[in-house]
Design a protein around this motif. Structure first.
Motif, short mmCIF file in Angstrom:
data_model
loop_
_atom_site.label_atom_id
_atom_site.label_comp_id
_atom_site.label_asym_id
_atom_site.label_seq_id
_atom_site.Cartn_x
_atom_site.Cartn_y
_atom_site.Cartn_z
N GLY A 1 0.79 -1.22 0.00
CA GLY A 1 0.00 0.00 0.00
C GLY A 1 0.82 1.27 0.00
N GLY A 2 2.14 1.14 0.17
CA GLY A 2 2.99 2.32 0.24
C GLY A 2 2.71 3.19 1.43
N THR A 3 2.27 2.59 2.54
CA THR A 3 1.87 3.38 3.71
C THR A 3 2.87 3.33 4.85
OG1 THR A 3 0.62 1.49 4.58
CG2 THR A 3 -0.59 3.07 3.20
N TYR A 4 3.94 2.59 4.70
CA TYR A 4 4.86 2.41 5.84
C TYR A 4 5.56 3.69 6.25
CZ TYR A 4 8.38 2.29 2.12
OH TYR A 4 9.16 2.62 1.04
N ASP A 5 5.68 4.66 5.35
CA ASP A 5 6.39 5.90 5.67
C ASP A 5 5.44 7.08 5.84
OD1 ASP A 5 5.62 6.10 3.04
OD2 ASP A 5 7.60 6.70 2.28
N GLN A 6 4.16 6.77 6.13
CA GLN A 6 3.18 7.83 6.33
C GLN A 6 3.07 8.19 7.80
OE1 GLN A 6 -0.59 6.85 4.53
NE2 GLN A 6 0.25 6.70 2.48
N LEU A 7 2.89 9.46 8.08
CA LEU A 7 2.67 9.93 9.45
C LEU A 7 1.28 9.49 9.92
CD1 LEU A 7 4.11 13.54 9.09
CD2 LEU A 7 5.19 11.58 10.23
#
Length: 358
Positions: free
Chosen positions: A266-272
């Motif tokens: 999901g490409g969410t691992y680096d989201q705040l």
């Protein structure tokens, strides 16, 4: 919804949820509610030969110091009763041990029972207080299995899949003189006696929501019973010295790596607010908050389980707990949009039973 997908063949020993929150305090101090719901699909009775256990760790080592073991014997007239033993120390960890019976003789099912030590008991049918839209955890489970990202909008619109569903609830309200005022760890188990092997077999273990239904614990295969048969002390075995980078094994490694694959997809691992440099680093952060699979609670405080928001204190009966664990899997804020049904403001706190089927 801890266990609705991993029910055993004997539905009477199926734990659907475990919960822990502050009850009504009294002049002696706070009281804590420990409970489990079982038989979510309508098993007609409690298992008369099984164990239903509420386990409490009071010193922080994830080993039970107190076990409340409920059994449901059937009398000569065919009436089923509830009996609860309190086991402490080494006996709390030994299913062959006997403890102090705290219930009066022939304690009735479906009624509030005053027990020894100031403990209050209820064992009977209630309306399932937990609410969830089944397609959301199904989508999450599939994503964990396949290393994909769940498409929640495609699964909606949401409705409560458990509306008007009955469960069998075992609830104890325990005074602070027993629990103490320091944080406790809580989990629930069920067990049966295997006559062929002359030993007790643990059927299920429940603490935080959905843990056995979201993860394939045994090297990527769905050997959920292996996990259900273990104790919380096994949950961190396999966690490496450098959890964000090194290979990991066991339950901890499986949880980390399954979550890492989802947030990578999901490409969410680096989201705040929980941004990490790699998917594995986020997975390690999540695994450390989900394991060991126990519910931590400070007696006398307000319960709320929402680890994505850095809150883990008990687990109430009106929380959107399914959404709160999904947040941990996808590293995004998420809500089912559902609201809880009515509950009581007095013991046993769960709503009255559902109406009988017509």
């Amino acid at each position: 919804m801890s266990h609705h997908f991993d029910y055993p063949s004997d539905e009477t020993l199926d734990i659907s949820d475990a919960y822990c929150f502050a009850g009504a305090g009294d002049a002696h101090g706070p009281r804590t509610v420990f409970g489990m719901n079982t038989s979510p699909f309508g098993a007609p009775t409690w298992n008369a030969t099984g164990y239903y256990e509420l386990k409490i760790d009071t010193d922080g080592d994830y080993i039970e110091d107190i076990t409340y073991r409920a059994t449901f014997p059937i009398g000569s007239d065919g009436t089923q009763h509830v009996q609860v033993e309190q086991l402490t120390g080494a006996a709390a960890r030994d299913r062959t041990a006997t403890g102090m019976i705290i219930t009066p003789p022939n304690a009735p099912i479906g009624q509030v029972v005053e027990c020894q030590g100031g403990i209050t008991l209820f064992a009977g049918e209630r309306l399932d207080p937990f609410y969830n839209f089944i397609p959301y955890p199904v989508a999450t489970t599939t994503a964990l299995k396949d290393g994909t990202f769940p498409d929640f909008p495609a699964a909606g619109p949401a409705s409560d899949s458990f509306a008007n569903t009955g469960v069998r609830s075992l609830v104890l309200e325990v005074p602070v003189k027993i629990t103490g005022r320091e944080p406790v760890h809580f989990w629930a188990t069920t067990a049966y006696f295997d006559k062929g092997h002359n030993t007790w077999i643990q059927v299920q273990r429940a603490g935080k929501p959905n843990m056995t239904t979201f993860f394939d614990f045994a090297n990527g295969t769905a050997k959920i019973a292996d996990y259900n048969g273990t104790a919380p002390t096994i949950d961190l075995v396999g966690r490496p010295a450098h959890p964000a980078t090194d290979p990991a094994t066991g339950i901890w490694g499986q949880v980390r790596d399954n979550i890492a694959a989802v947030v990578e997809a999901g490409g969410t691992y680096d989201q705040l607010p929980h941004a990490f440099p790699t998917p594995r680093a986020y997975g390690a952060w999540a695994a450390d908050r989900l394991l060991p699979n126990v519910v931590k609670f400070i007696p006398g405080t307000v319960a709320l389980w929402d680890p994505w928001c850095d809150i883990q204190n008990g687990k109430g009966i009106i929380e959107d707990i399914a959404s709160n664990i999904i947040k941990m899997i996808v590293n995004q804020d998420f809500s089912s949009g559902l609201t809880p049904g009515p509950v009581l403001d007095y013991f046993p706190y769960l709503s009255t039973p559902p109406p009988p089927a017509s």
